[in-house]
Design a protein around this motif. Structure first.
Motif, PDB file in Angstrom:
ATOM      1  N   ARG A 197     -16.625 -12.371 -41.492  1.00  0.00           N
ATOM      2  CA  ARG A 197     -15.229 -12.793 -41.348  1.00  0.00           C
ATOM      3  C   ARG A 197     -14.410 -12.453 -42.595  1.00  0.00           C
ATOM      4  O   ARG A 197     -13.230 -12.068 -42.497  1.00  0.00           O
ATOM      5  CB  ARG A 197     -15.170 -14.286 -41.041  1.00  0.00           C
ATOM      6  N   LYS A 198     -15.021 -12.587 -43.765  1.00  0.00           N
ATOM      7  CA  LYS A 198     -14.299 -12.301 -45.009  1.00  0.00           C
ATOM      8  C   LYS A 198     -13.912 -10.823 -45.098  1.00  0.00           C
ATOM      9  O   LYS A 198     -12.783 -10.487 -45.471  1.00  0.00           O
ATOM     10  CB  LYS A 198     -15.154 -12.701 -46.215  1.00  0.00           C
ATOM     11  N   ILE A 199     -14.843  -9.933 -44.747  1.00  0.00           N
ATOM     12  CA  ILE A 199     -14.502  -8.514 -44.884  1.00  0.00           C
ATOM     13  C   ILE A 199     -13.573  -8.057 -43.766  1.00  0.00           C
ATOM     14  O   ILE A 199     -12.790  -7.115 -43.954  1.00  0.00           O
ATOM     15  CB  ILE A 199     -15.748  -7.614 -44.982  1.00  0.00           C
ATOM     16  N   ILE A 200     -13.645  -8.718 -42.589  1.00  0.00           N
ATOM     17  CA  ILE A 200     -12.670  -8.406 -41.544  1.00  0.00           C
ATOM     18  C   ILE A 200     -11.263  -8.750 -42.024  1.00  0.00           C
ATOM     19  O   ILE A 200     -10.312  -7.989 -41.832  1.00  0.00           O
ATOM     20  CB  ILE A 200     -13.021  -9.154 -40.247  1.00  0.00           C
ATOM     21  N   GLN A 201     -11.117  -9.901 -42.685  1.00  0.00           N
ATOM     22  CA  GLN A 201      -9.801 -10.275 -43.211  1.00  0.00           C
ATOM     23  C   GLN A 201      -9.360  -9.312 -44.308  1.00  0.00           C
ATOM     24  O   GLN A 201      -8.185  -8.928 -44.376  1.00  0.00           O
ATOM     25  CB  GLN A 201      -9.839 -11.703 -43.752  1.00  0.00           C
ATOM     26  N   LEU A 202     -10.300  -8.903 -45.160  1.00  0.00           N
ATOM     27  CA  LEU A 202      -9.954  -7.918 -46.188  1.00  0.00           C
ATOM     28  C   LEU A 202      -9.490  -6.607 -45.559  1.00  0.00           C
ATOM     29  O   LEU A 202      -8.557  -5.958 -46.049  1.00  0.00           O
ATOM     30  CB  LEU A 202     -11.172  -7.670 -47.095  1.00  0.00           C
ATOM     31  N   ALA A 203     -10.146  -6.214 -44.460  1.00  0.00           N
ATOM     32  CA  ALA A 203      -9.743  -4.982 -43.774  1.00  0.00           C
ATOM     33  C   ALA A 203      -8.344  -5.124 -43.191  1.00  0.00           C
ATOM     34  O   ALA A 203      -7.533  -4.195 -43.265  1.00  0.00           O
ATOM     35  CB  ALA A 203     -10.752  -4.643 -42.684  1.00  0.00           C
ATOM     36  N   ARG A 204      -8.040  -6.291 -42.616  1.00  0.00           N
ATOM     37  CA  ARG A 204      -6.695  -6.521 -42.080  1.00  0.00           C
ATOM     38  C   ARG A 204      -5.650  -6.449 -43.178  1.00  0.00           C
ATOM     39  O   ARG A 204      -4.521  -6.010 -42.950  1.00  0.00           O
ATOM     40  CB  ARG A 204      -6.645  -7.900 -41.408  1.00  0.00           C
ATOM     41  N   ASP A 205      -6.029  -6.910 -44.369  1.00  0.00           N
ATOM     42  CA  ASP A 205      -5.097  -6.917 -45.499  1.00  0.00           C
ATOM     43  C   ASP A 205      -5.060  -5.579 -46.236  1.00  0.00           C
ATOM     44  O   ASP A 205      -4.385  -5.459 -47.266  1.00  0.00           O
ATOM     45  CB  ASP A 205      -5.483  -8.017 -46.490  1.00  0.00           C
ATOM     46  N   GLY A 206      -5.827  -4.607 -45.747  1.00  0.00           N
ATOM     47  CA  GLY A 206      -5.844  -3.297 -46.388  1.00  0.00           C
ATOM     48  C   GLY A 206      -6.648  -3.228 -47.658  1.00  0.00           C
ATOM     49  O   GLY A 206      -6.501  -2.296 -48.456  1.00  0.00           O
ATOM     50  N   GLN A 207      -7.556  -4.206 -47.871  1.00  0.00           N
ATOM     51  CA  GLN A 207      -8.352  -4.248 -49.094  1.00  0.00           C
ATOM     52  C   GLN A 207      -9.808  -3.863 -48.857  1.00  0.00           C
ATOM     53  O   GLN A 207     -10.618  -3.942 -49.782  1.00  0.00           O
ATOM     54  CB  GLN A 207      -8.280  -5.647 -49.704  1.00  0.00           C
ATOM     55  N   TRP A 208     -10.145  -3.486 -47.641  1.00  0.00           N
ATOM     56  CA  TRP A 208     -11.506  -3.044 -47.345  1.00  0.00           C
ATOM     57  C   TRP A 208     -11.429  -1.714 -46.616  1.00  0.00           C
ATOM     58  O   TRP A 208     -10.781  -1.604 -45.579  1.00  0.00           O
ATOM     59  CB  TRP A 208     -12.244  -4.077 -46.485  1.00  0.00           C
ATOM     60  N   GLN A 209     -12.079  -0.695 -47.150  1.00  0.00           N
ATOM     61  CA  GLN A 209     -11.993   0.653 -46.590  1.00  0.00           C
ATOM     62  C   GLN A 209     -13.001   0.831 -45.453  1.00  0.00           C
ATOM     63  O   GLN A 209     -14.100   0.276 -45.470  1.00  0.00           O
ATOM     64  CB  GLN A 209     -12.252   1.688 -47.678  1.00  0.00           C
ATOM     65  N   LYS A 210     -12.613   1.651 -44.490  1.00  0.00           N
ATOM     66  CA  LYS A 210     -13.453   1.836 -43.305  1.00  0.00           C
ATOM     67  C   LYS A 210     -14.780   2.524 -43.623  1.00  0.00           C
ATOM     68  O   LYS A 210     -15.730   2.409 -42.868  1.00  0.00           O
ATOM     69  CB  LYS A 210     -12.698   2.656 -42.260  1.00  0.00           C
ATOM     70  N   GLU A 211     -14.866   3.230 -44.756  1.00  0.00           N
ATOM     71  CA  GLU A 211     -16.105   3.943 -45.094  1.00  0.00           C
ATOM     72  C   GLU A 211     -17.120   3.066 -45.824  1.00  0.00           C
ATOM     73  O   GLU A 211     -18.228   3.517 -46.115  1.00  0.00           O
ATOM     74  CB  GLU A 211     -15.786   5.155 -45.985  1.00  0.00           C
TER      75      GLU A 211
END
Length: 276
Positions: A156-170
């Motif tokens: 859940r934490k990294i999903i939220q980071l991805a939504r916020d543009g702070q986690w890269q898809k790679e």
């Protein structure tokens, strides 16, 4: 962003010595993906390659074009992660040996060397014969398992980071590792290859099984017949699990576990944010 560390080129100062670049780099580029797939099918874990790569829980990694791991940083250096995410550490007793595409032949010389008053007996050679390219043998002992206690919370934490543009898809996030004080790895890069491991200490009498990751036996490797890579009795991280983020229905963000449950391919060339 933190500076990327290419494990194939550099690493921590306490890493075990890396074999010569000419054979080691060629082997990594040929076998990293195939080795990980073999190990996953055999153990349920992803296989860290080469063995000397140090991987920790919380590391976020990326694969370069050649399938070599790139270390980007560790989320426990980010605010809140140390307090919010618990990691359990468990010692693993005994030793483990895994193999695929390989047969093992052991020869014992009971006359070799001088017997000690402690009852030590024969010396031994273990020959590893690989029937195919990307066969492997992995053995380790004195291991420790470190694992995120609640993986869904981390997802859940990294999903939220991805939504916020702070986690890269790679990126992949490591959630579990098995690290070993001593591990031996041999990987072939052509069919019909062979390497021999020699014990430079005498074996205890009555020993039922010879452990090729036991550093007390002074194992060394011969030159390869054929081609391959070997790392003998070195500290390292042989096995790990990780998670990543992808897109699901209606562009919703999901997190996949790359390990024994959801056996998604960590080396997939498609976009982790693909629509399903």
């Amino acid at each position: 962003m933190t500076e990327a560390v290419f494990y194939s080129i550099s690493g921590a100062s306490n890493m075990a010595p890396i074999p010569s670049r000419c054979c080691w780099m060629e082997t990594v580029l040929m076998s990293a993906e195939g080795y990980a797939e073999l190990v996953k099918a055999t153990t349920g874990y992803l296989g860290a390659y080469p063995l000397v790569v140090p991987i920790s829980v919380g590391d976020y990694l990326q694969l370069n074009a050649e399938g070599v791991l790139v270390h980007l940083g560790n989320v426990f250096n980010w605010p809140g992660w140390t307090d919010d995410v618990l990691v359990d550490t468990t010692p693993i007793g005994g030793s483990e040996t895994y193999f695929a595409g390989c047969t093992r032949e052991t020869s014992v010389d009971s006359s070799a060397g001088v017997k000690s008053p402690l009852g030590l007996g024969a010396e031994a050679t273990v020959s590893l014969i690989f029937e195919k390219e990307n066969g492997f043998v992995l053995a380790y002992e004195a291991a420790t398992r470190q694992k995120v206690r609640e993986v869904p919370d981390v997802q859940r934490k990294i999903i939220q980071l991805a939504r916020d543009g702070q986690w890269q898809k790679e990126w992949f996030l490591v959630t579990e590792v098995i690290s070993a004080e001593s591990a031996t790895l041999a990987v072939s890069t052509s069919s019909g290859s062979k390497v021999s491991l020699h014990a430079n200490a005498q074996l205890p009498k009555g020993l039922s099984a010879i452990q090729i990751a036991d550093p007390k036996l002074g194992w060394t490797a011969s030159s390869w017949g054929g081609s391959g890579f070997s790392s003998v009795c070195k500290a390292g991280t042989p096995l790990y699990h990780c998670i990543r983020v992808r897109k699901g229905w209606f562009n919703s963000l999901l997190s996949d576990t790359l390990g024994p449950q959801d056996m998604e391919d960590a080396f997939a060339v498609d976009d982790p944010f693909f629509d399903v």
